[in-house]
Design a protein around this motif. Structure first.
Motif, PDB file in Angstrom:
ATOM      1  N   ARG A 276       0.842  -1.189   0.000  1.00 38.72           N
ATOM      2  CA  ARG A 276       0.000   0.000   0.000  1.00 38.72           C
ATOM      3  C   ARG A 276       0.878   1.240   0.000  1.00 38.72           C
ATOM      4  O   ARG A 276       1.938   1.280   0.633  1.00 38.72           O
ATOM      5  N   GLU A 277       0.413   2.260  -0.718  1.00 34.18           N
ATOM      6  CA  GLU A 277       1.104   3.544  -0.722  1.00 34.18           C
ATOM      7  C   GLU A 277       0.829   4.284   0.581  1.00 34.18           C
ATOM      8  O   GLU A 277      -0.296   4.291   1.087  1.00 34.18           O
ATOM      9  N   LEU A 278       1.868   4.898   1.113  1.00 38.39           N
ATOM     10  CA  LEU A 278       1.699   5.685   2.326  1.00 38.39           C
ATOM     11  C   LEU A 278       0.953   6.980   2.013  1.00 38.39           C
ATOM     12  O   LEU A 278       1.218   7.632   0.998  1.00 38.39           O
ATOM     13  N   GLN A 279       0.048   7.323   2.876  1.00 38.52           N
ATOM     14  CA  GLN A 279      -0.694   8.573   2.769  1.00 38.52           C
ATOM     15  C   GLN A 279      -0.248   9.523   3.872  1.00 38.52           C
ATOM     16  O   GLN A 279       0.233   9.097   4.925  1.00 38.52           O
ATOM     17  N   ALA A 280      -0.405  10.808   3.614  1.00 43.39           N
ATOM     18  CA  ALA A 280       0.005  11.807   4.600  1.00 43.39           C
ATOM     19  C   ALA A 280      -0.832  11.659   5.861  1.00 43.39           C
ATOM     20  O   ALA A 280      -2.064  11.569   5.810  1.00 43.39           O
ATOM     21  N   ALA A 281      -0.164  11.629   7.007  1.00 41.07           N
ATOM     22  CA  ALA A 281      -0.869  11.520   8.279  1.00 41.07           C
ATOM     23  C   ALA A 281      -1.527  12.844   8.623  1.00 41.07           C
ATOM     24  O   ALA A 281      -1.037  13.916   8.232  1.00 41.07           O
ATOM     25  N   PRO A 282      -2.649  12.809   9.329  1.00 44.11           N
ATOM     26  CA  PRO A 282      -3.299  14.077   9.724  1.00 44.11           C
ATOM     27  C   PRO A 282      -2.354  14.928  10.559  1.00 44.11           C
ATOM     28  O   PRO A 282      -1.723  14.453  11.498  1.00 44.11           O
TER      29      PRO A 282
END
Length: 916
Positions: free
Chosen positions: A227-233
């Motif tokens: 899975r591609e990492l997404q920006a954390a809140p």
């Protein structure tokens, strides 16, 4: 010219001067001025201090009079609510960015490889963190020190972390972690795998994260994925929190909002601070009708207000209004900018709805709670309808009125469940509801005693049968033939267990022990070990008797299972085997977890305010509908734990009540799989059947407007008296010189002097056979009384009406005590029942006493003839006798397979009737 010389005096002494002489001398002017100045300063200081102290007291009293809440108490209460409140679904899902930004983040943040598997034996979710590639470089040297933090939302406290890998952007972790989570709870969880850059001397930086909703994962086989990492809140995205209290006084129609404080507000000014103030709006029908605001607090992100505002809200409009609090940043030169909003009311969701429910459940008391601010635009859309992300937190079928006021947590009746374990009406004496005994009919029966044939659809717990038999001595002698049709075999098994308990030899089990055992098995999710042992013993005995009809006829002469199909008998035996402990341990039926899961699904976002919801359902619904004896403590206990009758110390109840287990078909990997669980009532409770009415009027007396007895105490008294009357049967049986024979034998000619187990027979009919009974001549026009539970009303048809004899009675249970239904729905249900009864050939019973619990009809001869002809077009020959020979009853009727409509769960059936 010259002055005279001084007169010589006594010689001077060398001794020091006398102090008394000095004190008597004059005070110098400068000393006097100093004393006056110092004294004035002291007096002025004292006066100034007293004035300041008095002013502070006045300000403190005024602040306390406005707020009525101490800051420390509010902080503690707010912290307790923060710990309890579930995070919103929209907080679990990160906000989506633009397409271009997403593509950029894929290359900058990197990828993560993980594995998922579920161990059904141990009930653990196994998460494997394998490796990462192409991570973002956050250190100055163009590298990172990555590690992964793993947790399951909404519980962030139980988390695992991998080891830190130094100076690499392509780490190989190869670590596994386990989360102890029941499979039934996984659907509402979100797995978060957050990658961080370790920093020894500062805060660790978040590289990115992967969020996997467990509802979208097929755990039937191991999962291996990239899975591609997404920006954390980011923390900057948070707008802050606000604490305020609500207080409502119904008698005065006064709503008080006390704005206490806010913290961690978003920075709005150039200097990194804000000038916040709070604007309070009262909305009705989506329109702002009142507006008030607090003072402005300069240069702070954690303002403290402690200011109160009052609004006039009549009691009948409290569910139609909404309170909106908006935090704004004051600006002298430009327009004031909104930082965030919070809404509370019946149409709100999440914490706003919970806070409103707690306020209504605790009138005249201020209820304080912390709320997280939301963006102004998004929250404004939330005012008039449910937010899209909140739809997952509400049960399916929940509806909202046009005015914005929400109905019950599950307006479609999901609180009653798909399996009925207890009825929604008090127990009836069926003899009092049946036609009068015809003296001429005595010669038509084999034993010389009139016979009463009753067909019951959905009687569930046998309460009507037990009360009828207990009061049989008050009526002329009649032989009872009860035909019971349920929609699940677990209900049939509970019928058999209950009657086995009732007819247990008094020498083996005393009256008090018998009544307490009945109450625990009937209405508690957890049992005491002695009661559980009794259930296992009786279930093992019944499991051996079901496949052996001869032994059953000898030991249980009152029971007939001949009408059941062979596969239904096999399934019935399997039910008893499960009760007897064929699957050891509480893990086979984890009722605590199952009950909590049902409750969470039923209440949705109001789960954390379940105590307020319980109070509302009890006071505003059950009490208003006649069940005022149900006490708030026993109702709360049942709603929270499923224990309705706590006859011993609470620690004694820890064995799961397996008689409340039932099967349910669910979809698993594209196939229909039977799953065992608890699918019964979690809304009303078992208090109505024996706990709201009593023959002894003294039990229903009130003191200062409050009942002196609770529903649990009344239930225990009624059940004990019922069992005492049933225990007299054994005495009557022993007193006879010639015992009566079992129904079906031809040589029994003498009736007992008192009711006995041989004077009644309970026949269990095949599941779903309601629409095919008229195909058998032995059932056509046979029954003197037809009883239908509210969940079986959809089966009322001309074919079923053809089974009722002319002049027979029909009793339909109404949904009065179903808390999920509103008043207009109850009226619609009653109207629908009347329409179905008229179509089936019944007319309202003349002179019937008005009741909101039951509706009564009778069958005229003309309508009976028309419906019989309509129902038997394929079989024109009419039955020659209405009461066939008892030997005919031993032959199983040839009925068709149950139709899908007949197998619908009670809650769905009820809604079918409501919708017509």
């Amino acid at each position: 010219m010259f002055p005279e010389p001084p007169t010589p005096g006594p010689p001077a002494s060398d001794s020091p001067p006398d102090s008394s002489r000095i004190s008597q001398g004059p005070v110098p002017p400068w000393a006097l001025a100093t004393i006056v100045l110092v004294s004035g300063l002291l007096i002025f200081s004292c006066c100034f201090c007293l004035y300041r102290k008095r002013c502070r007291r006045r300000m403190s009293k005024k602040s306390q009079a406005q707020a009525q809440v101490h800051l420390q108490e509010v902080k503690e209460l707010g912290q307790s609510y923060i710990d309890k409140v579930q995070p919103e679904v929209e907080e679990l899902e990160p906000a989506l960015s633009g397409p271009g930004q997403q593509v950029a983040e894929k290359h900058e943040l990197g990828r993560l490889q993980y594995s998922l598997d579920y161990d059904f034996q141990s009930g653990q979710l196994l998460v494997g963190i394998l490796q990462a590639k192409g991570l973002a470089a956050l250190d100055l040297g163009g590298s990172s020190d990555p590690y992964v933090r793993v947790y399951l939302l909404p519980d962030k406290r139980r988390r695992h972390e991998t080891k830190v890998h130094r100076q690499t952007l392509n780490p190989h972790f190869e670590e596994n972690f386990a989360f102890k989570v029941p499979y039934v709870e996984l659907g509402g969880r979100v797995l978060v795998m957050a990658v961080y850059d370790f920093d020894r001397f500062s805060r660790n930086d978040a590289i990115g994260e992967v969020r996997v909703p467990m509802s979208s994962v097929d755990l039937g086989r191991p999962v291996l994925a990239w899975r591609e990492l997404q920006a954390a809140p980011r923390e900057e995205d948070k707008l802050g929190d606000i604490c305020f209290s609500l207080r409502y006084v119904p008698t005065a129609g006064k709503l008080t909002v006390i704005v206490l404080e806010a913290k961690n507000l978003k920075k709005m000014d150039v200097g990194g601070l804000s000038d916040p103030y709070v604007k309070v709006h009262l909305l009705q029908g989506g329109k702002k009708v009142r507006k008030k605001k607090t003072t402005i607090k300069k240069n702070t992100l954690n303002p403290y207000y402690n200011e109160a505002f009052s609004f006039e809200v009549p009691c009948d409009q409290v569910q139609n209004v909404q309170v909106e609090l908006t935090v704004l940043d004051y600006d002298k030169l430009g327009k004031n900018e909104a930082i965030g909003r919070v809404a509370v009311g019946a149409a709100a969701g999440g914490a706003g709805l919970r806070h409103w429910a707690d306020m209504l459940a605790n009138p005249r008391r201020p209820i304080a709670q912390w709320h997280s601010l939301r963006p102004p635009d998004r929250h404004r859309r939330h005012d008039n309808r449910v937010h899209a992300s909140d739809s997952d937190t509400f049960p399916i079928g929940q509806k909202f009125e046009a005015g914005g006021a929400m109905t019950t947590p599950a307006g479609s009746g999901t609180g009653f469940g798909s399996v009925s374990w207890w009825g929604l009406s008090p127990a009836l004496d069926l003899q009092a509801e049946s036609p009068l005994v015809d003296p001429d009919s005595q010669a038509d029966t084999e034993h010389g005693t009139p016979q009463l044939d009753v067909l019951l659809l959905g009687s569930v717990d046998g309460r009507h049968l037990l009360r009828t038999l207990a009061r049989a001595a008050l009526w002329p002698r009649r032989r009872f033939q009860f035909y019971v049709l349920e929609n699940n075999l677990e209900a049939v098994a509970r019928h058999m267990l209950v009657f086995s308990l009732v007819l247990e030899n008094p020498a083996k089990m005393g009256l008090q022990e018998k009544s307490e055992t009945f109450l625990e098995v009937w209405g508690n999710t957890l049992l005491r070990p002695p009661v559980a042992a009794f259930v296992r013993a009786q279930a093992d005995r019944l499991a051996h008797l079901v496949p052996e009809p001869d032994r059953m006829a000898e030991q249980l002469p009152w029971l007939r299972l001949g009408a059941l199909k062979f596969r239904e008998r096999d399934a019935l035996e399997a039910v008893f085997r499960f009760w007897a402990g064929g699957e050891k341990g509480p893990e086979s039926f984890p009722i605590r977890c199952l009950w909590d899961t049902r409750l969470r699904h039923y209440l949705g976002s109001r789960y954390d305010a379940r105590r307020g919801v319980s109070d509302w359902d009890l006071h505003m619904k059950l009490h208003d509908r006649g069940a005022r004896v149900i006490h708030i403590h026993e109702f709360r206990r049942w709603r929270d734990t499923g224990i309705a009758f706590e006859l011993r110390d609470s620690s004694a109840y820890h064995v799961p009540n397996r008689t409340l287990a039932s099967g349910h078909l669910m979809s698993h990997r594209g196939e229909r799989v039977a799953v065992r669980g608890y699918w019964g009532d979690i809304a009303t409770g078992p208090f109505v059947a024996f706990g709201i009415e009593a023959d002894d009027e003294g039990l229903l007396r009130t003191s200062n407007g409050k009942p002196i007895k609770t529903a649990g105490e009344i239930t225990q008294h009624n059940v004990t008296e019922l069992f005492r009357a049933m225990a007299a049967w054994e005495c009557g049986k022993v007193a006879q010189q010639d015992p009566v024979e079992v129904l079906g034998q031809a040589d029994g000619t003498q009736e007992p002097a008192a009711p006995s187990p041989e004077s009644f027979t309970v026949h269990f009919l095949p599941l779903g056979s309601a629409q095919t009974l008229h195909h058998k001549s032995c059932y056509k026009g046979r029954f003197h009384l037809l009883y239908m539970a509210c969940g079986m009303v959809h089966l009322l048809s001309p074919e079923l009406g053809a089974c009722v004899a002319p002049g027979g009675r029909l009793i339909v249970e109404l949904a009065r005590y179903l808390v999920d239904l509103r008043h207009e729905q109850l009226q619609g249900f009653t109207t629908r029942v009347a329409e179905l009864a008229q179509a089936a050939g019944f007319a309202p019973e003349p002179g019937a006493r008005p009741s909101e619990t039951f509706v009564r009809f009778y069958r005229s001869e003309d309508s009976a003839t028309d419906c019989i002809n309509l129902a038997v077009e394929s079989r024109p020959s009419a039955p020659e006798v209405l009461a066939p020979h008892p030997e005919v009853l031993d032959q199983p009727p040839e009925v068709l397979d149950p139709s899908p409509e007949a197998m619908n769960p009670p809650s769905e059936d009820l809604m079918q009737s409501l919708q017509g």
